[in-house]
Design a protein around this motif. Structure first.
Motif, mmCIF file in Angstrom:
data_model
loop_
_atom_site.group_PDB
_atom_site.id
_atom_site.type_symbol
_atom_site.label_atom_id
_atom_site.label_comp_id
_atom_site.label_asym_id
_atom_site.label_seq_id
_atom_site.Cartn_x
_atom_site.Cartn_y
_atom_site.Cartn_z
ATOM 1 N N GLY A 39 48.166 21.548 25.974
ATOM 2 C CA GLY A 39 48.243 21.304 24.535
ATOM 3 C C GLY A 39 48.876 22.465 23.789
ATOM 4 O O GLY A 39 49.144 22.355 22.610
ATOM 5 N N ARG A 40 49.081 23.556 24.463
ATOM 6 C CA ARG A 40 49.720 24.690 23.790
ATOM 7 C C ARG A 40 51.143 24.829 24.314
ATOM 8 O O ARG A 40 51.413 24.601 25.471
ATOM 9 N N ARG A 41 52.003 25.184 23.405
ATOM 10 C CA ARG A 41 53.396 25.379 23.801
ATOM 11 C C ARG A 41 53.903 26.645 23.147
ATOM 12 O O ARG A 41 53.577 26.910 21.983
ATOM 13 N N ARG A 42 54.721 27.356 23.879
ATOM 14 C CA ARG A 42 55.346 28.493 23.235
ATOM 15 C C ARG A 42 56.720 28.060 22.749
ATOM 16 O O ARG A 42 57.435 27.322 23.439
ATOM 17 N N VAL A 43 57.082 28.479 21.549
ATOM 18 C CA VAL A 43 58.437 28.222 21.051
ATOM 19 C C VAL A 43 59.012 29.551 20.569
ATOM 20 O O VAL A 43 58.284 30.530 20.419
ATOM 21 N N PHE A 44 60.308 29.558 20.353
ATOM 22 C CA PHE A 44 60.940 30.753 19.822
ATOM 23 C C PHE A 44 61.536 30.418 18.467
ATOM 24 O O PHE A 44 62.365 29.520 18.365
ATOM 25 N N VAL A 45 61.088 31.121 17.455
ATOM 26 C CA VAL A 45 61.631 30.875 16.124
ATOM 27 C C VAL A 45 62.681 31.944 15.851
ATOM 28 O O VAL A 45 62.411 33.137 15.954
ATOM 29 N N ARG A 59 47.701 22.527 19.710
ATOM 30 C CA ARG A 59 47.789 21.069 19.588
ATOM 31 C C ARG A 59 47.713 20.648 18.109
ATOM 32 O O ARG A 59 48.369 19.721 17.676
ATOM 33 N N SER A 60 46.906 21.389 17.350
ATOM 34 C CA SER A 60 46.678 21.000 15.950
ATOM 35 C C SER A 60 47.791 21.468 15.015
ATOM 36 O O SER A 60 47.796 21.130 13.839
ATOM 37 N N ASP A 61 48.735 22.237 15.526
ATOM 38 C CA ASP A 61 49.765 22.774 14.626
ATOM 39 C C ASP A 61 50.710 21.700 14.113
ATOM 40 O O ASP A 61 51.045 20.749 14.819
ATOM 41 N N ASP A 93 55.345 16.689 11.665
ATOM 42 C CA ASP A 93 55.034 16.475 13.076
ATOM 43 C C ASP A 93 55.880 17.376 13.999
ATOM 44 O O ASP A 93 57.074 17.535 13.782
ATOM 45 N N LEU A 94 55.240 17.913 14.999
ATOM 46 C CA LEU A 94 55.982 18.802 15.920
ATOM 47 C C LEU A 94 56.044 18.242 17.340
ATOM 48 O O LEU A 94 56.395 18.971 18.270
#
Ligand SMILES: Nc1ncnc2c1ncn2[C@@H]1O[C@H](COP(=O)(O)OP(=O)(O)OP(=O)(O)O)[C@@H](O)[C@H]1O
Length: 629
Positions: A39-45, A59-61, A93-94
């Motif tokens: 449920g967790r994902r790493r992204v790069f902003v 998950r809740s983000d 939504d993500l």
């Protein structure tokens, strides 16, 4: 707008997010195969000025919670920012955002230039500070990246041993050769925020923020990197020999950060994270601009040409073909070609390509059986699916260009056309200060015209000509292209600010826009009328007929690629004022399907016409030759 945005830039916090991996201070989360919790994902902003922040999504983000986290990190007002992922504007939504995706954070309605300060992290106590990624993280999971993964490991080992990369001096963008432990160059890394015009370009070609139209207006600044990867992924069976390429997040102190986006204290030896393309370094003897081309193998030229056509490469100048001499018995004079630099392919509109090979004799030799088989097996829709899966940030408009060009190639080859003929049909004739649509563009314009007529006849249509299918003509400099203009064949031009222009609209400084508005309006009106007259005449007089004759290319008549021979001009001078006759982004799915149907119907007569012209030329040549005796 917060005053803080104008304050001197501090990159040290951005650096703190990533500083540890090379020194080994932090645990390397993924190194031993540990995955993010379910449920967790790493992204790069990536901010529009190039700063990169690793962020763990729960998950809740949703977009708001992410922006709030970024607000704390960057001291950046959430309501004044947009978070995007390719075509997607992340409003809430993500779920479409996958692990390791690069997201772009841009400020709305804010004047952005090279001097715009970096959105730099401000607070210490953030979750994203615990960016425990490796120095090189490959973004994406394709099996095609297995070779690059090994390269990344070799480079990491070398960097830890103190073997530093070196900056590449040629080219307009920032590029770096990374080495292995033996000190040999193994990869070339091109950070997306160091491209020409991007904020951290080390060679003085700055002035735009990430996401704005770039050197080619239909390729946005910061988006050439994933095009390099797309070219590699599309090069099935390594047919054209594109070196393995992946998109990475990479951390090193060699990367460039321009003043204005630099920390107030010295940034020397500070680690900086970048989103970049990483491509295998290919040892070579020279590039195709340095020697004659007559010993280039026909099949290598054909294979590279086939790729260039599929991806509508606008930058295949001779410097972008590396040449390796082949050693060994009986190999004397034989060479291998390696195509590089595909950052200006897959534009968002049908563009004028640049195919250096177009006048090479090899391009006029018919395709071999193997090549014809490869072309026949190409599946543009499958290619789009693959790219959506592997590189979801590729824009739909670029995928439509891929579809149109691949269909064009398949049909043309099946109709017996050779590489040179196909390339010529895709290339515009350029006269000083004037450009005419290429034959493929004329086919598209005609297809649009036909579906416009069909829609007008359809009982489903609303009343009058205003509801006929609309498409854009390019109004790049225009600020008001929204008036509908009657057009022969039942077409109307309307809503002419395309997606790309819309991006400009939201990102350019409004005041500056207003200042230019009056003079641009006049110029735009004039250009618009000239273009419409030209298109009208071209369609009326030719409809795939005489146009082909007008489009006979004269060697040397083409202007050089924007990149080629451009080293001594400023970035502004190099900005090509290319026109987009055919824009694809705003067609609905239904219109796109109808359009494709008509497009395919119209290709056959266009190819027949082209063949008859070629035949005529050959006959004339024969006649000319026989007259000499
Ligand atoms: N895969 C590679 N292997 C070896 N050398 C490479 C590779 N890719 C690029 N180079 C070298 O690096 C130089 C700059 O690379 P590239 O042309 O891709 O950058 P660029 O900034 O986009 O350049 P340009 O402005 O000429 O288009 C090339 O001229 C070539 O000499």
């Amino acid at each position: 707008m917060s005053r803080k945005l104008d304050s001197p830039v501090q990159t040290q916090m951005a650096v703190a997010l990533v500083k540890s991996p090379l020194t080994g201070e932090f645990r390397e989360f993924n190194k031993v195969g540990l995955k993010s919790p379910v449920g967790r994902r790493r992204v790069f902003v990536q901010t529009e000025t190039g700063c990169v922040l690793g962020l763990e999504l729960d998950r809740s983000d949703n977009a708001h919670t992410v922006k709030r986290k970024l607000q704390v990190a960057l001291n950046f007002p959430t309501e004044e920012s947009s978070l995007t992922f390719g075509d997607l504007v992340l409003n809430n939504d993500l779920t479409a955002v996958r692990r390791d995706s690069p997201l772009l954070l841009t400020r709305n309605n804010f004047h952005r230039s090279s001097s715009t300060p970096c959105l730099s992290p401000m607070k210490d106590d953030l979750q994203q500070r615990r960016d425990e990624s490796s120095p090189i993280e490959i973004l994406g999971n394709s099996v095609s990246f297995s070779f690059v993964k090994q390269m990344a490991k070799d480079i990491t080992k070398a960097v830890k041993r103190g073997i530093d990369p070196v900056a590449v001096h040629s080219g307009l963008g920032g590029a770096y050769y990374f080495k292995n432990s033996r000190g040999e160059s193994v990869a070339i890394v091109k950070p997306t925020d160091e491209e020409p015009f991007a904020p951290n370009n080390p060679k003085g070609f700055v002035g735009k923020a990430l996401g704005q139209p770039g050197l080619k207006r239909s390729v946005r600044v910061g988006e050439t990197g994933y095009r390099e990867v797309a070219a590699y992924l599309l090069d099935k069976e390594h047919f054209a020999n594109v070196p393995p390429t992946a998109l990475v997040k990479i951390t090193h102190s060699i990367f460039n950060v321009n003043s204005g986006v630099k920390a107030s204290k010295s940034t020397e030896k500070m680690l900086v994270s970048k989103i970049a393309s990483l491509q295998q370094f290919i040892p070579h003897d020279y590039d195709a601009s340095e020697h004659g081309t007559s010993n280039f193998p026909v099949s290598a030229v054909h294979r590279i040409g086939i790729l260039d056509i599929r991806i509508l490469n606008t930058d295949r100048h001779s410097g972008n073909l590396l040449v390796k001499k082949l050693d060994g018995d009986g190999m004397f004079g034989q060479v291998e070609l390696v195509p590089i630099d595909h950052g200006l392919s897959l534009p968002e509109t049908l563009e004028d390509p640049y195919f250096e090979w177009i006048h090479w004799p090899q391009a006029s030799i018919p395709f071999s059986e193997d090549e014809l088989k490869y072309i026949a097996n190409l599946d543009p829709f499958g290619d789009c699916e693959m790219l959506r899966r592997e590189l979801p940030m590729v824009r739909e408009a670029s995928l439509r260009v891929l579809v149109l060009c691949t269909i064009f190639l398949k049909e043309a080859a099946a109709n017996g056309l050779c590489l040179a003929e196909i390339g010529e049909m895709m290339t515009r004739e350029v006269h000083p200060g004037d450009e005419e649509p290429s034959e493929i563009e004329v086919v598209c314009l005609e297809a649009m015209s036909l579906i416009g007529e069909k829609e007008a006849e359809s009982p489903r249509s609303d009343v009058g000509s205003d509801v006929e299918f609309q498409f854009d003509i390019d109004c790049e400099e225009a600020t008001d292209c929204t008036k509908k203009l009657a057009f022969p064949l039942g077409l109307t031009f309307g809503n002419a600010r395309n997606q790309l222009s819309k991006v400009e609209e939201t990102t350019e400084d409004e005041e500056e826009e207003e200042d230019k508005e009056e003079e641009e309006n006049d110029r735009a009106d004039l250009e618009k009328m000239q273009t419409i007259t030209k298109l009208s005449m071209s369609l009326k007089s030719t409809l795939l007929g005489e146009k082909s004759q007008k489009y006979q290319k004269h060697p040397g008549a083409r202007v050089e690629s924007a990149y080629a021979s451009s080293a001594h001009r400023s970035a502004d001078e190099q900005m090509p004022s290319s026109t987009s006759f055919v824009k694809l982004a705003e067609m609905s799915e239904e219109e796109w399907t109808m359009f494709l149907e008509k497009y395919q119907e119209l290709l056959y007569p266009a190819f027949e016409k082209r063949k008859s012209i070629t035949l005529g030329q050959k006959q004339r040549q024969r006649l000319g030759t026989s007259c000499q005796f």
